[in-house]
Design a protein around this motif. Structure first.
Motif, PDB file in Angstrom:
ATOM      1  N   UNK A   1       0.843  -1.192   0.000  1.00 50.96           N
ATOM      2  CA  UNK A   1       0.000   0.000   0.000  1.00 50.96           C
ATOM      3  C   UNK A   1       0.883   1.248   0.000  1.00 50.96           C
ATOM      4  N   UNK A   2       0.578   2.189  -0.893  1.00 49.44           N
ATOM      5  CA  UNK A   2       1.388   3.395  -1.058  1.00 49.44           C
ATOM      6  C   UNK A   2       0.731   4.547  -0.288  1.00 49.44           C
ATOM      7  N   UNK A   3       1.202   4.787   0.916  1.00 46.20           N
ATOM      8  CA  UNK A   3       0.566   5.792   1.766  1.00 46.20           C
ATOM      9  C   UNK A   3       0.975   7.215   1.426  1.00 46.20           C
ATOM     10  N   UNK A   4       1.953   7.376   0.547  1.00 46.35           N
ATOM     11  CA  UNK A   4       2.346   8.736   0.170  1.00 46.35           C
ATOM     12  C   UNK A   4       1.345   9.390  -0.778  1.00 46.35           C
ATOM     13  N   UNK A   5       0.431   8.604  -1.360  1.00 43.98           N
ATOM     14  CA  UNK A   5      -0.473   9.185  -2.352  1.00 43.98           C
ATOM     15  C   UNK A   5      -1.915   8.752  -2.240  1.00 43.98           C
ATOM     16  N   UNK A   6      -2.563   8.850  -1.058  1.00 41.93           N
ATOM     17  CA  UNK A   6      -3.984   8.494  -0.972  1.00 41.93           C
ATOM     18  C   UNK A   6      -4.817   9.427  -1.850  1.00 41.93           C
ATOM     19  N   UNK A   7      -5.907   8.888  -2.430  1.00 41.75           N
ATOM     20  CA  UNK A   7      -6.677   9.648  -3.414  1.00 41.75           C
ATOM     21  C   UNK A   7      -8.145   9.748  -3.000  1.00 41.75           C
ATOM     22  N   UNK A   8      -8.747  10.845  -3.440  1.00 36.54           N
ATOM     23  CA  UNK A   8     -10.186  11.046  -3.319  1.00 36.54           C
ATOM     24  C   UNK A   8     -10.748  11.218  -4.720  1.00 36.54           C
TER      25      UNK A   8
END
Length: 296
Positions: free
Chosen positions: A117-124
């Motif tokens: 999981x890439x937590x540097x780039x969460x998206x909405x």
């Protein structure tokens, strides 16, 4: 959708297919959740996900995109000034509950996906009947990764999605600073011409439009609108590999330049591999870059 007219062609002439909104918000949500990967390249995780009694909310949809970034999706039937703030409210909750999200990913997609999981780039992603110019301005002033997507139904069996605004939460390095860094590396690293070529490709891909986001992963760098349209692998000594979302069947493949990698394992996403060895190759690839961007 704004400015778009759709016509059904027949021998007797053409008939306009009138656009319409969903009767209820749940119609949009149900359709997107059922086909989320095909529509958005986001793997579906959960619907109406409860955020607990203290937070007191329910996230419309949770997903994981093709780069491993967590995705919150919120839907509105028409125009709703609160959809962005509502989504940001849930995004803050998500960042405070990473272990819970990773547990959900492990249950749905397996341990490997959960570990990446890439937590540097969460998206909405907000999907609605329309957005105001104030919504677009608010998104561009925000430091989160947000996509505003307008939907329309056409007839009984057509769905249209249009990206109204797309911004990246990551910080962008100014072009001048990137060029200075390339010059420094080129003076110190053998084969650094490939590093310079990677920078030229970076500028070409970012320059395709205002809504291009760049996502850094260890194995590749993704360039994304609503979905990835290009993935660039770290430079090798003699070539730079770029993977595009272009159907290889629609391309005249050139040995040593383009290759069909559908069904073959590789880093990043895309079925067309482009091999860049010279500045001329970068120029030859421009039409392919634009075609992939247009399809994203």
């Amino acid at each position: 959708m704004s400015g778009l007219k759709l016509f059904r062609t027949m021998k007797s002439g053409v008939t306009e297919v009138a656009p319409r909104l969903a009767e209820v918000e749940a119609d949009v949500q149900g359709l997107v959740e059922a086909h989320m990967e095909a529509l958005l390249d986001v793997r579906f995780l959960a619907s109406e996900y409860g955020t607990g009694p203290a937070h007191g909310g329910r996230i419309d949809s949770l997903g994981l995109d093709e780069n491993g970034s967590p995705v919150i999706l919120e839907y509105k039937r028409g125009v709703d000034a609160g959809v962005i703030n509502q989504g940001l409210f849930y995004l803050s909750w998500l960042m405070d509950h990473r272990a819970e999200f990773e547990h959900l990913v492990r249950d749905r997609l397996g341990a490997t996906a959960a570990s990446q999981v890439l937590w540097s780039g969460p998206r909405l992603i907000c999907i609605a009947g329309d957005f105001t110019r104030y919504d677009v301005h608010a998104v561009r002033e925000n430091r989160r990764s947000i996509d505003l997507v307008r939907y329309r139904f056409f007839g009984n069996d057509l769905l249209g999605l249009e990206t109204v605004a797309s911004v990246s939460g990551g910080t962008q390095t100014p072009r001048r600073a990137r060029r200075q860094e390339v010059a420094r590396v080129a003076a110190a690293v053998p084969g650094a011409s490939m590093v310079a070529m990677a920078t030229a490709v970076d500028e070409a891909l970012l320059g395709l439009g205002d809504g291009v986001n760049r996502v850094e992963r260890k194995q590749y760098r993704a360039y994304q609108r609503l979905r990835n349209f290009a993935c660039v692998c770290p430079p090798q000594r003699t070539k730079l590999l770029v993977y595009l979302k272009v159907d290889p069947k629609h391309v005249d493949l050139i040995p040593g330049f383009t290759r069909d990698v559908s069904g073959l394992g590789h880093h990043g996403t895309g079925d067309l591999e482009v091999q860049l060895r010279t500045a001329r190759d970068v120029e030859r690839a421009q039409d392919l870059f634009r075609a992939s961007y247009a399809a994203a």
